[in-house]
Write a protein that holds these residues in place. Structure first.
Motif, PDB file in Angstrom:
ATOM      1  N   VAL A  42      -1.600  23.530  -7.094  1.00 48.92           N
ATOM      2  CA  VAL A  42      -0.366  24.102  -8.145  1.00 48.92           C
ATOM      3  C   VAL A  42       0.483  22.697  -7.278  1.00 48.92           C
ATOM      4  O   VAL A  42       1.560  21.959  -7.939  1.00 48.92           O
ATOM      5  CB  VAL A  42      -0.007  25.541  -7.764  1.00 48.92           C
ATOM      6  CG1 VAL A  42      -0.811  26.311  -8.745  1.00 48.92           C
ATOM      7  CG2 VAL A  42       0.137  25.899  -6.169  1.00 48.92           C
ATOM      8  N   LEU A  43       0.444  22.192  -5.641  1.00 47.83           N
ATOM      9  CA  LEU A  43       1.366  21.700  -5.234  1.00 47.83           C
ATOM     10  C   LEU A  43       1.209  20.502  -5.866  1.00 47.83           C
ATOM     11  O   LEU A  43       2.646  19.403  -5.900  1.00 47.83           O
ATOM     12  CB  LEU A  43       1.170  21.352  -3.946  1.00 47.83           C
ATOM     13  CG  LEU A  43       2.244  20.117  -2.958  1.00 47.83           C
ATOM     14  CD1 LEU A  43       3.510  20.446  -3.687  1.00 47.83           C
ATOM     15  CD2 LEU A  43       1.276  20.631  -1.575  1.00 47.83           C
ATOM     16  N   LEU A  44       0.150  19.645  -6.315  1.00 49.52           N
ATOM     17  CA  LEU A  44      -0.410  17.905  -5.857  1.00 49.52           C
ATOM     18  C   LEU A  44       0.709  17.934  -7.588  1.00 49.52           C
ATOM     19  O   LEU A  44       1.247  16.508  -7.412  1.00 49.52           O
ATOM     20  CB  LEU A  44      -1.424  17.697  -6.504  1.00 49.52           C
ATOM     21  CG  LEU A  44      -1.855  17.668  -5.093  1.00 49.52           C
ATOM     22  CD1 LEU A  44      -3.907  16.991  -4.887  1.00 49.52           C
ATOM     23  CD2 LEU A  44      -1.623  16.232  -3.967  1.00 49.52           C
ATOM     24  N   PRO A  45       0.651  18.446  -8.642  1.00 50.42           N
ATOM     25  CA  PRO A  45       1.834  18.153  -9.733  1.00 50.42           C
ATOM     26  C   PRO A  45       2.461  18.077  -9.972  1.00 50.42           C
ATOM     27  O   PRO A  45       2.702  16.937 -10.392  1.00 50.42           O
ATOM     28  CB  PRO A  45       0.980  18.974 -10.450  1.00 50.42           C
ATOM     29  CG  PRO A  45      -0.630  19.758 -10.405  1.00 50.42           C
ATOM     30  CD  PRO A  45       0.013  19.781  -8.588  1.00 50.42           C
ATOM     31  N   HIS A  46       3.330  18.734  -9.102  1.00 53.45           N
ATOM     32  CA  HIS A  46       4.597  18.381  -8.608  1.00 53.45           C
ATOM     33  C   HIS A  46       4.545  17.231  -7.797  1.00 53.45           C
ATOM     34  O   HIS A  46       6.356  17.093  -7.830  1.00 53.45           O
ATOM     35  CB  HIS A  46       5.190  19.347  -8.239  1.00 53.45           C
ATOM     36  CG  HIS A  46       5.090  20.658  -8.473  1.00 53.45           C
ATOM     37  ND1 HIS A  46       6.407  21.299  -9.872  1.00 53.45           N
ATOM     38  CD2 HIS A  46       4.295  22.128  -8.633  1.00 53.45           C
ATOM     39  CE1 HIS A  46       5.649  22.758 -10.072  1.00 53.45           C
ATOM     40  NE2 HIS A  46       4.786  23.133 -10.028  1.00 53.45           N
ATOM     41  N   LEU A  47       3.913  16.570  -7.344  1.00 56.96           N
ATOM     42  CA  LEU A  47       4.220  15.304  -6.514  1.00 56.96           C
ATOM     43  C   LEU A  47       3.946  14.458  -7.207  1.00 56.96           C
ATOM     44  O   LEU A  47       3.963  13.150  -6.711  1.00 56.96           O
ATOM     45  CB  LEU A  47       3.629  15.531  -4.894  1.00 56.96           C
ATOM     46  CG  LEU A  47       3.780  16.921  -4.071  1.00 56.96           C
ATOM     47  CD1 LEU A  47       3.400  16.873  -2.443  1.00 56.96           C
ATOM     48  CD2 LEU A  47       5.374  16.483  -4.048  1.00 56.96           C
ATOM     49  N   GLU A  48       3.208  14.378  -8.183  1.00 59.53           N
ATOM     50  CA  GLU A  48       2.416  12.894  -8.939  1.00 59.53           C
ATOM     51  C   GLU A  48       3.925  12.302  -9.368  1.00 59.53           C
ATOM     52  O   GLU A  48       4.229  12.614  -9.647  1.00 59.53           O
ATOM     53  CB  GLU A  48       1.285  13.491  -9.710  1.00 59.53           C
ATOM     54  CG  GLU A  48       0.686  12.242 -10.942  1.00 59.53           C
ATOM     55  CD  GLU A  48       0.161  13.163 -12.096  1.00 59.53           C
ATOM     56  OE1 GLU A  48      -0.751  12.116 -12.646  1.00 59.53           O
ATOM     57  OE2 GLU A  48       0.232  14.189 -11.970  1.00 59.53           O
ATOM     58  N   GLY A  49       3.153  11.209  -8.792  1.00 58.20           N
ATOM     59  CA  GLY A  49       4.349   9.853  -9.307  1.00 58.20           C
ATOM     60  C   GLY A  49       6.281  10.310  -8.962  1.00 58.20           C
ATOM     61  O   GLY A  49       6.676   9.323  -9.171  1.00 58.20           O
ATOM     62  N   ARG A  50       5.512  10.780  -7.853  1.00 55.42           N
ATOM     63  CA  ARG A  50       7.576  10.748  -7.753  1.00 55.42           C
ATOM     64  C   ARG A  50       7.454  10.683  -6.197  1.00 55.42           C
ATOM     65  O   ARG A  50       6.457  11.066  -5.037  1.00 55.42           O
ATOM     66  CB  ARG A  50       7.815  12.650  -7.209  1.00 55.42           C
ATOM     67  CG  ARG A  50       7.878  13.151  -8.951  1.00 55.42           C
ATOM     68  CD  ARG A  50       8.442  14.553  -8.760  1.00 55.42           C
ATOM     69  NE  ARG A  50       8.466  15.269 -10.350  1.00 55.42           N
ATOM     70  CZ  ARG A  50       9.144  15.157 -11.370  1.00 55.42           C
ATOM     71  NH1 ARG A  50      10.416  14.252 -10.720  1.00 55.42           N
ATOM     72  NH2 ARG A  50       9.035  15.909 -11.950  1.00 55.42           N
ATOM     73  N   PRO A  51       8.218   9.665  -5.827  1.00 51.57           N
ATOM     74  CA  PRO A  51       9.095   9.013  -4.403  1.00 51.57           C
ATOM     75  C   PRO A  51       8.889  10.346  -3.220  1.00 51.57           C
ATOM     76  O   PRO A  51       9.387  11.149  -4.753  1.00 51.57           O
ATOM     77  CB  PRO A  51       9.428   7.880  -4.570  1.00 51.57           C
ATOM     78  CG  PRO A  51       9.605   7.515  -5.657  1.00 51.57           C
ATOM     79  CD  PRO A  51       9.091   8.589  -6.821  1.00 51.57           C
ATOM     80  N   LEU A  52       8.616  10.353  -2.557  1.00 50.13           N
ATOM     81  CA  LEU A  52       9.239  11.434  -1.511  1.00 50.13           C
ATOM     82  C   LEU A  52       9.393  11.115   0.148  1.00 50.13           C
ATOM     83  O   LEU A  52       9.056   9.470   0.587  1.00 50.13           O
ATOM     84  CB  LEU A  52       7.946  12.772  -1.086  1.00 50.13           C
ATOM     85  CG  LEU A  52       6.997  12.359  -0.936  1.00 50.13           C
ATOM     86  CD1 LEU A  52       6.613  14.185  -0.361  1.00 50.13           C
ATOM     87  CD2 LEU A  52       6.011  11.804  -1.474  1.00 50.13           C
ATOM     88  N   THR A  53      10.511  11.760   0.506  1.00 54.95           N
ATOM     89  CA  THR A  53      10.996  11.386   1.860  1.00 54.95           C
ATOM     90  C   THR A  53       9.851  13.135   2.769  1.00 54.95           C
ATOM     91  O   THR A  53       9.624  13.846   2.025  1.00 54.95           O
ATOM     92  CB  THR A  53      12.103  11.375   2.033  1.00 54.95           C
ATOM     93  OG1 THR A  53      13.222  12.518   1.458  1.00 54.95           O
ATOM     94  CG2 THR A  53      12.482  10.158   1.461  1.00 54.95           C
ATOM     95  N   ILE A  54       9.928  12.030   4.108  1.00 53.16           N
ATOM     96  CA  ILE A  54       9.246  13.861   4.601  1.00 53.16           C
ATOM     97  C   ILE A  54      10.157  14.318   5.984  1.00 53.16           C
ATOM     98  O   ILE A  54      11.186  13.213   6.335  1.00 53.16           O
ATOM     99  CB  ILE A  54       8.151  13.070   5.344  1.00 53.16           C
ATOM    100  CG1 ILE A  54       8.070  11.951   5.973  1.00 53.16           C
ATOM    101  CG2 ILE A  54       6.827  13.331   3.527  1.00 53.16           C
ATOM    102  CD1 ILE A  54       6.550  11.801   6.470  1.00 53.16           C
ATOM    103  N   ARG A  55       9.890  15.323   6.286  1.00 57.91           N
ATOM    104  CA  ARG A  55      10.461  15.603   7.270  1.00 57.91           C
ATOM    105  C   ARG A  55       9.008  16.522   8.257  1.00 57.91           C
ATOM    106  O   ARG A  55       8.475  16.671   7.997  1.00 57.91           O
ATOM    107  CB  ARG A  55      11.298  17.026   7.567  1.00 57.91           C
ATOM    108  CG  ARG A  55      12.773  17.079   6.830  1.00 57.91           C
ATOM    109  CD  ARG A  55      13.818  17.676   7.075  1.00 57.91           C
ATOM    110  NE  ARG A  55      14.198  18.303   8.598  1.00 57.91           N
ATOM    111  CZ  ARG A  55      14.928  19.237   8.809  1.00 57.91           C
ATOM    112  NH1 ARG A  55      14.826  20.361   8.216  1.00 57.91           N
ATOM    113  NH2 ARG A  55      15.048  18.983  10.098  1.00 57.91           N
TER     114      ARG A  55
END
Length: 284
Positions: A42-55
């Motif tokens: 369920v998490l991966l679809p919300h990240l797909e194709g989106r650059p992200l920053t991390i803590r």
């Protein structure tokens, strides 16, 4: 304790698996990785194709931590989005295109995942509008839930289908998918300021911390194209391993009445997914 595993045909070295990242509960790095593997569908679809920053919290939530904007030290197969920032500076953002990339980040003690509201195929064109409802002490979750309930019909009148999630920290986030391009920063500011004018004893829409005591700050600035918002199902670097968790509007109503606490750990989140599926599925 170290291990080598194969994920999607990639060999990954997992290190310091017995390191405790949340001292209050004894939650370890191994458990962090196990949670992200379990929640990946369920998490991966919300990240797909989106650059992200991390803590990152390599020494645990009580140790040194930092917000990492750019990908560093990634293997040659790891996906990276490169773009120009201010002054033409070249920026390199991590992408998560599957389970192997997610596990690699988790092994870096990347506790929190913060994707942009836009995707790489249309840079700086948001696909969502978001409101971060941040209560200032002594206000808390009850007050944030009441503001979320006041925000919901305003967004529905504008044609949105708003969804709520816990921040995993102090407040709530209200998201809605865009059907067409919108200046989300301008619109969010208008909505937040209108709500603050209508409810001046409960809501504030300005940045000054001195104005927030006992009120809920409706943070519209999260809609700036340079900002990111914590992903649904991301862990948070707070004293216990809490998760930013999608919730139903019925649960928000219960929280506003003081009848629900809306704090969820990894096990509870996985149980909720088994029962309800992805309550944020309409955003994908």
């Amino acid at each position: 304790m170290n291990r080598t595993v194969e994920v999607e045909g990639r060999r990954l070295g997992l290190t310091n698996l017995d390191k405790v990242l949340w001292p209050e509960t004894g939650f370890t790095k191994a458990q962090l990785i196990e949670y992200y593997v379990a929640v990946a569908p369920v998490l991966l679809p919300h990240l797909e194709g989106r650059p992200l920053t991390i803590r990152r919290f390599p020494d645990g939530v009580d140790g040194v931590r930092w917000h990492q904007n750019e990908c560093q030290g990634e293997p040659d197969w790891f996906p990276v989005f490169e773009t120009s920032g201010r002054g033409g500076r070249q920026l390199r953002f991590c992408l998560v295109d599957g389970l192997a990339a997610l596990v690699w980040l988790a092994n870096q003690a990347a506790v929190e995942l913060h994707p942009f509201l836009w995707k790489v195929d249309a840079p700086r064109e948001p696909t969502q509008i978001v409101f971060d409802l941040d209560p200032g002490e002594p206000a808390g979750l009850v007050e944030a839930a009441r503001v979320a309930l006041a925000l919901r019909p305003r967004l529905e009148e504008l044609g949105f289908e708003p969804l709520a999630k816990t921040s995993g920290s102090l407040g709530l986030h209200v998201h809605a998918r865009l059907r067409e391009p919108v200046d989300t920063k301008r619109l969010a500011r208008e909505v937040a300021e209108s709500l603050a004018a209508e409810r001046p004893d409960e809501v504030v829409a300005e940045m000054r911390r001195s104005a927030r005591a006992g009120k809920v700050f409706v943070d519209w600035l999260q809609n700036d194209v340079t900002r990111q918002t914590v992903a649904p199902y991301s862990l948070r670097g707070v004293s216990q391993p809490h998760v930013a968790t999608p919730v139903s509007w019925e649960e928000v109503e219960q929280a506003a009445a003081g009848q629900a606490h809306l704090v969820f750990g990894p096990a509870a989140v996985l149980e909720r997914i088994e029962r309800h599926g992805d309550l944020f599925g309409r955003l994908v």
